[in-house]
Design a protein around this motif. Sequence first.
Motif, short mmCIF file in Angstrom:
data_model
loop_
_atom_site.label_atom_id
_atom_site.label_comp_id
_atom_site.label_asym_id
_atom_site.label_seq_id
_atom_site.Cartn_x
_atom_site.Cartn_y
_atom_site.Cartn_z
N ALA A 139 11.91 5.75 5.27
CA ALA A 139 11.55 5.45 6.37
C ALA A 139 12.10 5.96 7.58
O ALA A 139 12.25 6.76 8.65
N TYR A 140 13.41 4.74 7.35
CA TYR A 140 14.13 4.47 8.59
C TYR A 140 15.12 6.34 8.54
O TYR A 140 15.83 7.01 9.74
N SER A 141 15.41 6.55 7.25
CA SER A 141 15.84 7.82 7.01
C SER A 141 14.75 9.12 7.78
O SER A 141 15.57 9.19 8.80
N ARG A 142 14.12 8.91 7.66
CA ARG A 142 13.30 9.93 8.17
C ARG A 142 13.12 9.69 9.59
O ARG A 142 13.06 11.21 10.47
N ASP A 204 7.65 12.52 1.34
CA ASP A 204 7.96 12.63 0.56
C ASP A 204 8.63 11.87 -0.59
O ASP A 204 7.99 11.44 -1.73
N ARG A 205 9.50 12.07 0.08
CA ARG A 205 10.72 10.99 -0.77
C ARG A 205 10.49 9.58 -0.85
O ARG A 205 10.40 8.67 -1.56
N LEU A 209 9.45 6.98 -4.20
CA LEU A 209 9.57 5.94 -4.28
C LEU A 209 8.47 4.81 -4.43
O LEU A 209 8.56 3.59 -4.86
N ARG A 210 7.92 4.44 -3.04
CA ARG A 210 6.45 4.04 -3.83
C ARG A 210 5.85 4.19 -4.94
O ARG A 210 5.50 3.24 -5.39
N LEU A 223 9.66 9.39 -15.09
CA LEU A 223 9.06 11.00 -14.93
C LEU A 223 8.29 11.50 -13.87
O LEU A 223 7.99 12.20 -13.78
N LEU A 224 8.80 10.66 -12.83
CA LEU A 224 8.35 11.00 -11.04
C LEU A 224 9.62 11.98 -10.63
O LEU A 224 10.58 11.78 -11.09
N ARG A 225 9.35 12.90 -10.21
CA ARG A 225 10.12 13.83 -9.10
C ARG A 225 10.78 13.55 -8.19
O ARG A 225 10.20 12.34 -7.80
N GLY A 226 12.15 13.57 -8.30
CA GLY A 226 12.95 12.47 -7.34
C GLY A 226 13.89 11.09 -7.80
O GLY A 226 14.33 10.42 -7.38
#
Length: 292
Positions: A139-142, A204-205, A209-210, A223-226
Amino acid sequence: LGERVNASQVRLAAARQAAISGPIRFEPIGSRFPNSLLPYLADLRSLATTFETMTMLSLRSGERDLAWTNLLALTCLATAYSPEPIDISQLVRFGCMGIACDATWNALQAPGWTEGQLAVLQGLWEKPELWSGLPEAMAYSRANMAALCQLERRQPVFEGMSFREVVRHPREAWAALGRYWSLGRSRHQGSYEDERAVLLYYRDRELELRRAVRAGTWTEMRLLRGVTNFVPFGPQNRSRALAVMNMRQIGFSMQARGVGLLGRAAEAEARRRLVVPALALERYQLRHERYP
């Protein structure tokens, strides 16, 4: 190596005391740009390596009390550091934990540790919680990239050319005019498109992560993307903000050795879960003179 370390004993003694004294936090240095300055991260990683070196040197020379002090300081440095919600700070924390884990594993091969010392180390290793701050880092990066896009829109599009320069260099003036119209069109339309794409990318990232943090095992997480692979961002335009973002992503990927933020967290967590039972087994052996 011992001579080099001994030359900085005064500074290192103060650093050891600070590390052992309690929770470790830093205040990022603000600037006129969206990026915070984090000069202390390099010092933190360097101190972790130095404490590891001093632990091994002290064990080699038979100075067990000094070895214990350095190992305790290293463990505190790795486990008591509460990083900022910034991805690079999280990576440095995971790196320090890896250094402390290796030092602890090697130190356990030397006899003479007391059950009380091992209990202190075990208690420190049981405390860290590595997952909760990862979504906030994204969220900080966003927010950081959105601020960078807004900052770019406030910059002048074109400095201009004097009439004399236009007369002397008409071809360059015509090319400069073309760049001006192109940048102006990009500033009023493409910049907002880029900002929207950046916000959606980091959203989305963060959501990934959440969801991953709520998973109970690494088998579920991967199994989750990223999670296991880095998700690149494909910009539509060529703004300066996106160029900065691409450079950051390349630097982060190199720092993370091609593994995503969650993958590095999982590596650190796996090391932590190995150190805790290793210390517990050694404590059992000291009490009962045999392993369970």
